[in-house]
Design a protein around this motif. Structure first.
Motif, PDB file in Angstrom:
ATOM      1  N   LEU A 172      15.241   6.756 -14.111  1.00 25.25           N
ATOM      2  CA  LEU A 172      13.914   6.190 -13.880  1.00 25.25           C
ATOM      3  C   LEU A 172      13.340   6.607 -12.536  1.00 25.25           C
ATOM      4  O   LEU A 172      12.317   6.084 -12.109  1.00 25.25           O
ATOM      5  N   ARG A 173      13.973   7.564 -11.863  1.00 29.66           N
ATOM      6  CA  ARG A 173      13.526   7.979 -10.538  1.00 29.66           C
ATOM      7  C   ARG A 173      12.113   8.546 -10.545  1.00 29.66           C
ATOM      8  O   ARG A 173      11.373   8.396  -9.574  1.00 29.66           O
ATOM      9  N   ASP A 174      11.728   9.242 -11.628  1.00 34.78           N
ATOM     10  CA  ASP A 174      10.444   9.937 -11.644  1.00 34.78           C
ATOM     11  C   ASP A 174       9.280   9.063 -12.071  1.00 34.78           C
ATOM     12  O   ASP A 174       8.140   9.534 -12.126  1.00 34.78           O
ATOM     13  N   ALA A 175       9.537   7.781 -12.367  1.00 32.76           N
ATOM     14  CA  ALA A 175       8.476   6.825 -12.728  1.00 32.76           C
ATOM     15  C   ALA A 175       7.707   7.255 -13.968  1.00 32.76           C
ATOM     16  O   ALA A 175       6.525   6.913 -14.127  1.00 32.76           O
ATOM     17  N   ARG A 176       8.353   7.973 -14.875  1.00 39.79           N
ATOM     18  CA  ARG A 176       7.727   8.336 -16.152  1.00 39.79           C
ATOM     19  C   ARG A 176       8.166   7.363 -17.231  1.00 39.79           C
ATOM     20  O   ARG A 176       9.259   6.788 -17.155  1.00 39.79           O
ATOM     21  N   LEU A 199       0.538  -1.549 -11.334  1.00 40.07           N
ATOM     22  CA  LEU A 199      -0.810  -0.982 -11.293  1.00 40.07           C
ATOM     23  C   LEU A 199      -0.805   0.538 -11.293  1.00 40.07           C
ATOM     24  O   LEU A 199      -1.683   1.170 -11.906  1.00 40.07           O
ATOM     25  N   ALA A 200       0.157   1.155 -10.620  1.00 33.87           N
ATOM     26  CA  ALA A 200       0.102   2.597 -10.387  1.00 33.87           C
ATOM     27  C   ALA A 200       0.058   3.398 -11.681  1.00 33.87           C
ATOM     28  O   ALA A 200      -0.790   4.284 -11.857  1.00 33.87           O
ATOM     29  N   TRP A 201       0.967   3.127 -12.610  1.00 32.73           N
ATOM     30  CA  TRP A 201       1.016   3.957 -13.807  1.00 32.73           C
ATOM     31  C   TRP A 201      -0.188   3.717 -14.702  1.00 32.73           C
ATOM     32  O   TRP A 201      -0.623   4.640 -15.431  1.00 32.73           O
ATOM     33  N   LYS A 202      -0.764   2.529 -14.622  1.00 27.01           N
ATOM     34  CA  LYS A 202      -1.950   2.245 -15.429  1.00 27.01           C
ATOM     35  C   LYS A 202      -3.179   2.954 -14.864  1.00 27.01           C
ATOM     36  O   LYS A 202      -4.014   3.470 -15.618  1.00 27.01           O
ATOM     37  N   LEU A 203      -3.288   3.008 -13.530  1.00 24.92           N
ATOM     38  CA  LEU A 203      -4.353   3.795 -12.927  1.00 24.92           C
ATOM     39  C   LEU A 203      -4.184   5.279 -13.256  1.00 24.92           C
ATOM     40  O   LEU A 203      -5.150   5.979 -13.583  1.00 24.92           O
ATOM     41  N   GLY A 255       0.800  -1.204   0.000  1.00 24.76           N
ATOM     42  CA  GLY A 255       0.000   0.000   0.000  1.00 24.76           C
ATOM     43  C   GLY A 255       0.839   1.263   0.000  1.00 24.76           C
ATOM     44  O   GLY A 255       0.547   2.233  -0.722  1.00 24.76           O
ATOM     45  N   LEU A 256       1.900   1.287   0.796  1.00 20.09           N
ATOM     46  CA  LEU A 256       2.758   2.471   0.859  1.00 20.09           C
ATOM     47  C   LEU A 256       3.488   2.705  -0.455  1.00 20.09           C
ATOM     48  O   LEU A 256       3.594   3.844  -0.932  1.00 20.09           O
ATOM     49  N   PHE A 257       3.998   1.636  -1.058  1.00 23.74           N
ATOM     50  CA  PHE A 257       4.718   1.801  -2.320  1.00 23.74           C
ATOM     51  C   PHE A 257       3.758   2.228  -3.424  1.00 23.74           C
ATOM     52  O   PHE A 257       4.106   3.046  -4.285  1.00 23.74           O
ATOM     53  N   LEU A 258       2.540   1.692  -3.402  1.00 26.22           N
ATOM     54  CA  LEU A 258       1.540   2.111  -4.384  1.00 26.22           C
ATOM     55  C   LEU A 258       1.233   3.598  -4.225  1.00 26.22           C
ATOM     56  O   LEU A 258       1.112   4.330  -5.227  1.00 26.22           O
ATOM     57  N   ALA A 259       1.102   4.073  -2.986  1.00 20.70           N
ATOM     58  CA  ALA A 259       0.857   5.499  -2.753  1.00 20.70           C
ATOM     59  C   ALA A 259       2.003   6.339  -3.312  1.00 20.70           C
ATOM     60  O   ALA A 259       1.771   7.387  -3.931  1.00 20.70           O
ATOM     61  N   CYS A 260       3.245   5.894  -3.108  1.00 25.28           N
ATOM     62  CA  CYS A 260       4.402   6.616  -3.644  1.00 25.28           C
ATOM     63  C   CYS A 260       4.374   6.654  -5.171  1.00 25.28           C
ATOM     64  O   CYS A 260       4.602   7.708  -5.785  1.00 25.28           O
ATOM     65  N   GLU A 261       4.102   5.516  -5.781  1.00 27.44           N
ATOM     66  CA  GLU A 261       4.083   5.442  -7.243  1.00 27.44           C
ATOM     67  C   GLU A 261       2.979   6.321  -7.832  1.00 27.44           C
ATOM     68  O   GLU A 261       3.168   6.987  -8.854  1.00 27.44           O
ATOM     69  N   LEU A 262       1.819   6.331  -7.190  1.00 29.91           N
ATOM     70  CA  LEU A 262       0.721   7.159  -7.673  1.00 29.91           C
ATOM     71  C   LEU A 262       1.065   8.642  -7.564  1.00 29.91           C
ATOM     72  O   LEU A 262       0.751   9.437  -8.456  1.00 29.91           O
ATOM     73  N   ALA A 305       5.469  10.510   2.671  1.00 30.08           N
ATOM     74  CA  ALA A 305       5.304  11.843   3.248  1.00 30.08           C
ATOM     75  C   ALA A 305       6.011  12.894   2.395  1.00 30.08           C
ATOM     76  O   ALA A 305       5.480  13.995   2.171  1.00 30.08           O
ATOM     77  N   GLU A 306       7.207  12.570   1.907  1.00 32.26           N
ATOM     78  CA  GLU A 306       7.943  13.501   1.047  1.00 32.26           C
ATOM     79  C   GLU A 306       7.168  13.834  -0.220  1.00 32.26           C
ATOM     80  O   GLU A 306       7.209  14.972  -0.713  1.00 32.26           O
ATOM     81  N   LEU A 307       6.451  12.853  -0.744  1.00 32.79           N
ATOM     82  CA  LEU A 307       5.704  13.029  -1.987  1.00 32.79           C
ATOM     83  C   LEU A 307       4.318  13.619  -1.761  1.00 32.79           C
ATOM     84  O   LEU A 307       3.603  13.894  -2.723  1.00 32.79           O
ATOM     85  N   GLY A 308       3.940  13.798  -0.502  1.00 31.31           N
ATOM     86  CA  GLY A 308       2.646  14.396  -0.211  1.00 31.31           C
ATOM     87  C   GLY A 308       1.479  13.445  -0.253  1.00 31.31           C
ATOM     88  O   GLY A 308       0.325  13.879  -0.443  1.00 31.31           O
ATOM     89  N   ALA A 309       1.725  12.159  -0.046  1.00 30.16           N
ATOM     90  CA  ALA A 309       0.622  11.193  -0.021  1.00 30.16           C
ATOM     91  C   ALA A 309      -0.182  11.368   1.267  1.00 30.16           C
ATOM     92  O   ALA A 309       0.374  11.629   2.335  1.00 30.16           O
TER      93      ALA A 309
END
Length: 509
Positions: free
Chosen positions: A438-442, A325-329, A13-20, A111-115
């Motif tokens: 690849l840090r920005d997950a784009r 899942l994150a980038w597809k959502l 769940g935490l990693f998904l929040a970061c990726e989103l 927290a750094e990413l504002g989730a």
């Protein structure tokens, strides 16, 4: 209305929040526990998931040093795998990180990413319609609230409420004949770890530190921290001999000593770790292997242990589920997802879950007691002497043996695999590792051609796909189109085939 609600604040769940958040999506994470779980659970990550964390800049934050390097050895079914003989084909990377420390790092990153992570919220139910999901939860103050979201993701473990209420079946098998015990202990003068991955035990001699199989079970000792070794036993009986308590009774250090004595035939007095150190005393009666029959039900998804449980590397699976899942959502929420993109989450990740269940069951069978199993182990050990067989098993354990269907491919660099590590020189003359890009997950178009043909083709997608020109001595193809989850969607130099791949995965520009 939230873009995505995630239920469960474990690693998935935490990693998904970061990726989103990296994808520009606004998730809400609801976690039942008011505080992070500090208990001992998983003690490391293995395989290509380690490189996934490196791609996000989390490898060193989790205790890694520099860049991930392949492990010289590993085990399968308690049989040693001298992986160093594979050279550059070795896909096995290791990161010895305790799950509580991994969760701490992911909490900090979220927290750094504002989730928006809210603890002390127990989800009670949900209902979905064509365009929304309403989630009912109870806060730590006892009051109930309804949260509305476009999509709901259950990362709430093997007993997932989200999976059950979504009507997603969870078929599988259980084995009630295996009892696993684990304990973190303090250092002892009765045993010592010696070079070569072995341990010397008084009155027994030298044995492998990992997966020592006897006629009565399996003993392992992991000494990543010599002051807090982790010991495990596995016994193939419903109720092992002796005065061991039943499954519901608290685990004790004396029970751990009894189990070690039954397995090894010698008694080792055990002491807890130094004062103030986290400890663990855990007994697992029976092993479950279950896989959700679908990872999606309308606007509801499952990931991590909510989708698959086994005695294998489920944490590795969980983080890769989240990245997939994150980038597809995000693409769907931002209106540029190609048709069928969200459904590809089930197609791709369910196949990975099936492979993990298969090799986990096979490894368990190879460690069971009995003469027939001993004969099978001898045969299997002979098969592993062949480099090709060991390469196949290493890829299986690393999660690198499942290839996603990407369509057209470059003959020298098949698509559908996790991108290989590359050392690059970018157009500005700087030496960079591919992971740093690849840090920005784009999505990334890595152009190694030095020409402008691909630049014009990719221009309509410039708002979605980042293009970087570089050179690399060991480039597998003239150019690579890399999805946010690290998989190669296209490789080659032909502008027309690049356009087709961009259209397939990122919609027309």
């Amino acid at each position: 209305m939230f873009d995505v609600i995630i239920v469960g604040g474990g690693p998935a769940g935490l990693f998904l929040a970061c990726e989103l958040r990296l994808a520009g999506v606004r998730p809400l994470l609801l976690e039942r526990r008011p505080e992070p779980d500090l208990s001992d659970k998983a003690h490391g990550l293995a395989g290509q998931v380690v490189r996934l964390l490196d791609n996000r800049g989390l490898f060193e934050r989790c205790g890694g040093r520099g860049a991930p390097t392949p492990a010289p050895g590993f085990f399968f079914g308690g049989l040693p795998l001298p992986l160093h003989v594979l050279g550059k084909d070795n896909p096995m990377h290791l990161l010895p990180v305790n799950q509580r420390d991994l969760e701490r790092v992911l909490n900090e990153r979220a927290a750094e990413l504002g989730a928006d992570v809210r603890r002390g919220w127990d989800v009670l139910s949900f209902s979905q319609s064509d365009d929304r999901v309403d989630v009912v939860a109870r806060g730590s103050d006892g009051n109930e609230a309804t949260f509305t979201t476009r999509y709901l993701v259950g990362c709430d473990g093997g007993h997932s409420l989200i999976r059950k209420q979504a009507g997603i079946a969870f078929p599988g098998i259980g084995d009630d004949h295996v009892v696993d015990r684990s304990a973190l202990i303090g250092p002892s003068d009765r045993f010592r770890v010696v070079p070569g991955g072995r341990v010397v035990i008084d009155n027994l001699g030298e044995i492998p530190a990992a997966f020592h199989r006897t006629d009565h079970g399996v003993f392992t000792l992991l000494a990543h921290d010599p002051e807090r070794p982790l010991i495990n036993t596995a016994e193939w009986e419903d109720h092992p001999a002796g005065d061991s308590p039943g499954p519901g009774a608290p685990m004790t250090m004396a029970e751990m000593e009894d189990s070690v004595e039954r397995v090894l035939g010698v008694r080792l007095p055990l002491a807890p770790p130094p004062e103030g150190a986290p400890t663990m005393l855990r007994r697992l009666c029976g092993r479950n292997s279950r896989l959700a029959d679908r990872y999606r039900a309308g606007r509801v998804f499952v990931a991590g242990d909510a989708a698959q449980v086994s005695h294998g590397p489920t944490l590795n699976l969980a983080l890769q589920d989240a990245a997939n899942l994150a980038w597809k959502l995000a693409a769907t929420l931002r209106g540029w997802a190609p048709e069928g993109l969200l459904d590809s989450y089930h197609t791709e990740r369910h196949a990975c879950g099936e492979r993990v269940l298969m090799h986990t069951r096979a490894a368990t069978a190879l460690m069971a007691p009995g003469g027939d199993v001993t004969a099978l182990r001898r045969l299997f050990a002979e098969l592993l002497d062949r480099t090709g067989n060991m390469r196949m098993v290493a890829a299986l354990l690393a999660g690198a043996d499942v290839r996603y269907d990407m369509g057209e491919e470059h003959p020298a660099a098949p698509t559908g695999w996790f991108v290989p590590p590359l050392s690059l020189t970018t157009a500005d003359g700087h030496a960079r590792r591919l992971a740093e890009l690849l840090r920005d997950a784009r999505p990334l178009l890595l152009d190694l051609t030095g020409g402008n043909d691909l630049a014009g083709t990719a221009e309509p997608w410039s708002g979605r796909v980042r293009r970087v020109t570089a050179t690399a001595d060991d480039a597998p193809a003239p150019a690579l189109l890399i999805r946010p989850d690290g998989y190669v969607a296209w490789a080659g130099a032909d502008p027309d085939s690049l356009k087709a791949a961009l259209t397939r995965w990122f919609s027309p520009g």
